[in-house]
Scaffold this active site. Structure first.
Site, mmCIF file in Angstrom:
data_model
loop_
_atom_site.group_PDB
_atom_site.id
_atom_site.type_symbol
_atom_site.label_atom_id
_atom_site.label_comp_id
_atom_site.label_asym_id
_atom_site.label_seq_id
_atom_site.Cartn_x
_atom_site.Cartn_y
_atom_site.Cartn_z
ATOM 1 N N HIS A 1 2.935 13.654 -14.359
ATOM 2 C CA HIS A 1 2.467 14.744 -13.497
ATOM 3 C C HIS A 1 1.227 15.439 -14.067
ATOM 4 O O HIS A 1 0.889 16.519 -13.640
ATOM 5 C CB HIS A 1 3.581 15.784 -13.244
ATOM 6 C CG HIS A 1 4.567 15.349 -12.198
ATOM 7 N ND1 HIS A 1 4.352 15.546 -10.856
ATOM 8 C CD2 HIS A 1 5.748 14.709 -12.298
ATOM 9 C CE1 HIS A 1 5.381 15.061 -10.175
ATOM 10 N NE2 HIS A 1 6.236 14.540 -11.027
ATOM 11 N N GLY B 1 8.955 2.304 -3.855
ATOM 12 C CA GLY B 1 9.459 3.670 -3.975
ATOM 13 C C GLY B 1 10.313 3.898 -5.205
ATOM 14 O O GLY B 1 11.239 4.691 -5.172
ATOM 15 N N GLY C 1 8.915 4.495 -8.410
ATOM 16 C CA GLY C 1 8.137 5.090 -9.500
ATOM 17 C C GLY C 1 7.339 4.068 -10.293
ATOM 18 O O GLY C 1 6.854 4.360 -11.380
ATOM 19 N N LEU C 2 7.213 2.852 -9.755
ATOM 20 C CA LEU C 2 6.497 1.798 -10.479
ATOM 21 C C LEU C 2 5.229 1.389 -9.743
ATOM 22 O O LEU C 2 4.608 0.380 -10.054
ATOM 23 C CB LEU C 2 7.424 0.599 -10.700
ATOM 24 C CG LEU C 2 8.717 0.976 -11.465
ATOM 25 C CD1 LEU C 2 9.693 -0.185 -11.491
ATOM 26 C CD2 LEU C 2 8.390 1.435 -12.886
ATOM 27 N N SER D 1 2.753 0.854 -4.285
ATOM 28 C CA SER D 1 1.662 1.111 -3.340
ATOM 29 C C SER D 1 0.306 0.766 -3.946
ATOM 30 O O SER D 1 -0.489 0.043 -3.332
ATOM 31 C CB SER D 1 1.699 2.560 -2.855
ATOM 32 O OG SER D 1 1.521 3.467 -3.909
ATOM 33 N N ASP E 1 -2.324 5.846 -10.897
ATOM 34 C CA ASP E 1 -1.749 4.609 -10.357
ATOM 35 C C ASP E 1 -2.790 3.515 -10.109
ATOM 36 O O ASP E 1 -2.639 2.399 -10.605
ATOM 37 C CB ASP E 1 -0.950 4.897 -9.081
ATOM 38 C CG ASP E 1 0.289 5.739 -9.363
ATOM 39 O OD1 ASP E 1 0.526 6.066 -10.544
ATOM 40 O OD2 ASP E 1 1.011 6.063 -8.401
HETATM 41 P P1 ADP Z 1 5.674 3.611 -5.145
HETATM 42 O O1 ADP Z 1 4.203 3.416 -5.150
HETATM 43 O O2 ADP Z 1 6.148 4.501 -6.252
HETATM 44 O O3 ADP Z 1 6.457 2.339 -5.105
HETATM 45 P P2 ADP Z 1 5.052 4.843 -2.605
HETATM 46 O O4 ADP Z 1 5.850 5.708 -1.701
HETATM 47 O O5 ADP Z 1 3.779 5.365 -3.147
HETATM 48 O O6 ADP Z 1 6.046 4.392 -3.793
HETATM 49 O O7 ADP Z 1 4.704 3.482 -1.889
HETATM 50 C C1 ADP Z 1 5.698 2.767 -1.205
HETATM 51 C C2 ADP Z 1 5.147 2.349 0.144
HETATM 52 O O8 ADP Z 1 4.071 1.410 -0.053
HETATM 53 C C3 ADP Z 1 6.155 1.599 0.975
HETATM 54 O O9 ADP Z 1 6.953 2.491 1.735
HETATM 55 C C4 ADP Z 1 5.267 0.751 1.864
HETATM 56 O O10 ADP Z 1 4.727 1.508 2.914
HETATM 57 C C5 ADP Z 1 4.126 0.398 0.934
HETATM 58 N N1 ADP Z 1 4.341 -0.886 0.229
HETATM 59 C C6 ADP Z 1 4.384 -1.088 -1.095
HETATM 60 N N2 ADP Z 1 4.607 -2.401 -1.381
HETATM 61 C C7 ADP Z 1 4.695 -3.039 -0.196
HETATM 62 C C8 ADP Z 1 4.908 -4.399 0.206
HETATM 63 N N3 ADP Z 1 5.096 -5.364 -0.699
HETATM 64 N N4 ADP Z 1 4.925 -4.680 1.525
HETATM 65 C C9 ADP Z 1 4.735 -3.713 2.438
HETATM 66 N N5 ADP Z 1 4.527 -2.430 2.132
HETATM 67 C C10 ADP Z 1 4.509 -2.072 0.837
HETATM 68 MG MG MG Z 2 2.740 4.895 -4.864
#
Ligand code: ADP
Ligand code: MG
Length: 371
Positions: free
Chosen positions: A33, A121, A123-124, A127, A171
């Site tokens: 953070h 989703g 924390g790794l 996105s 990130d």
């Molecule tokens: P984190 O980045 O911590 O995993 P986020 O909420 O920032 O969590 O990102 C998750 C979102 O990114 C998912 O809900 C989806 O919209 C998108 N996403 C990530 N990876 C994929 C994937 N392989 N296929 C489709 N969407 C993805």
């Molecule tokens: Mg993310």
């Protein structure tokens, strides 16, 4: 490297020329953070990656398929040149072409096939891993000359500008520049960074609790607002300017803001100490700093949850474990554990087992990788 099965490529992209972009997920070792107030962070990459295969599409409508979203094919349509936010996952793909075009790059229509080993989703940073992999694939397909540092900046804009989520700079930079067996020491004020080797005497474990943080966007936003409020009340540019020597100055703040600022200030100090510990190969010290980071995130920043606290406690009770903490934005997600080399696997399995039996969770050991 994540393999996209050949039959998936043929099914969705046919026999067109196809290029594949890859990017890893990341785990933050310490410095949580701190990346939205100009502070220090220390992430590394995880072995799990996202792969994005793309092929040029001369028609108007583009499509994306993701193995993680098997039922969403209908919604995953977009038009390059007229990208509009849909609030679905396809925004991470069309956001890449939107941002590339806004930066003056010549990007045409394309279709994409995605496969990821990074849990969403958790924390790794699934996105940023998806966005960086998509940008890399498009860079290759349309022969754009962009280096990875610039690409990280574009990846950030996909999330902040196109999608509108308030992510920090860690990130995209971690996913674009992070390197295995190294910690990426990043100063988020001027974006300077150094790779610091993780001593071979140490081993990292990462266990996903299976509790998704996706519902917690509000909590993350609120923490950012609280940091901004503390920054204003203290009359500084960014909390990063303050050190442990300034902690007494926090007395003027309301209780909650005091706690938030105390976490940020002490966490920045812990990152600097962690880098020094890595350089001296003092992994016992590094473990103690990770423990202290968890305590601060739990008690001052209020972003942990009881299940994660319990997983951290179980991890700390395992043989060879030197430290453990929540990692990522919080409210669920994963824990990162530092262990003596050779001990991480057993410790991670024990945490996962206990999380399953005692807490009823569906945890997943990501590091060391379990086949
Ligand atoms: P984190 O980045 O911590 O995993 P986020 O909420 O920032 O969590 O990102 C998750 C979102 O990114 C998912 O809900 C989806 O919209 C998108 N996403 C990530 N990876 C994929 C994937 N392989 N296929 C489709 N969407 C993805
Ligand atoms: Mg993310």
């Amino acid at each position: 490297m994540t393999e996209i099965p050949h039959h998936d490529i043929i099914r969705h992209l046919g026999h067109r020329r196809t290029v594949v972009g890859q990017a890893p997920g990341r785990v933050n070792l310490i410095g949580e953070h701190t990346d939205y107030s100009g502070g220090f962070v220390l992430p590394t990459v995880i072995p799990q990656t996202t792969a994005v295969a793309v092929a040029a599409n001369a028609g108007v409508a583009s499509r994306a398929w993701s193995a993680s979203m098997p039922h969403d094919a209908q919604q995953a349509r977009f038009v390059v040149g007229e990208e509009t936010r849909s609030d679905g996952w396809v925004d991470y793909v069309q956001g890449a072409s939107a941002v590339l075009r806004a930066a003056g790059h010549d990007v045409g229509g394309f279709d994409a096939v995605i496969r990821s080993e990074v849990p969403l989703g958790s924390g790794l940073s699934s996105s940023a891993s998806l966005v960086v992999a998509t940008l890399r694939a498009l860079r290759d397909l349309f022969a754009l000359s962009i280096d990875d540092a610039v690409l990280a900046g574009l990846a950030r804009r996909v999330e902040t500008d196109f999608i509108g989520v308030p992510i920090g700079v860690m990130d995209p930079i971690a996913c674009a520049i992070g390197t295995a067996n190294h910690a990426l020491f990043l100063d988020t004020r001027d974006l300077s960074w150094q790779l610091v080797r993780i001593p071979s005497t140490a081993e990292i474990a990462v266990i996903n609790s299976g509790i998704s943080h996706s519902h917690a966007t509000g909590g993350y936003r609120l923490r950012r607002e609280e940091c901004d409020a503390a920054t204003r009340a203290l009359g500084v540019h960014a909390l990063r300017e303050l050190t442990d020597a300034d902690l007494r100055a926090l007395d003027v703040l309301p209780d909650v803001l005091q706690k938030r600022a105390r976490h940020i200030i002490t966490e920045n100090g812990r990152v600097l100490a962690a880098v020094e510990a890595l350089r001296k190969r003092d992994i016992v010290r590094l473990g103690a700093l990770m423990d202290a980071s968890h305590e601060s995130l739990r008690d001052q920043y209020d972003v942990s949850i009881p299940e994660i606290d319990r997983m951290v406690a179980i991890a700390r009770a395992q043989r060879g474990v030197l430290g453990a903490r929540i990692t990522g934005g919080g409210f669920g997600g994963s824990i990162v554990v530092l262990a003596t080399a050779g001990q991480a696997g057993k410790a991670a399995d024990a945490v996962a087992q206990a999380a399953r039996d005692e807490l009823g969770l569906r945890p997943q050991v990501l590091v060391p990788p379990r086949k």
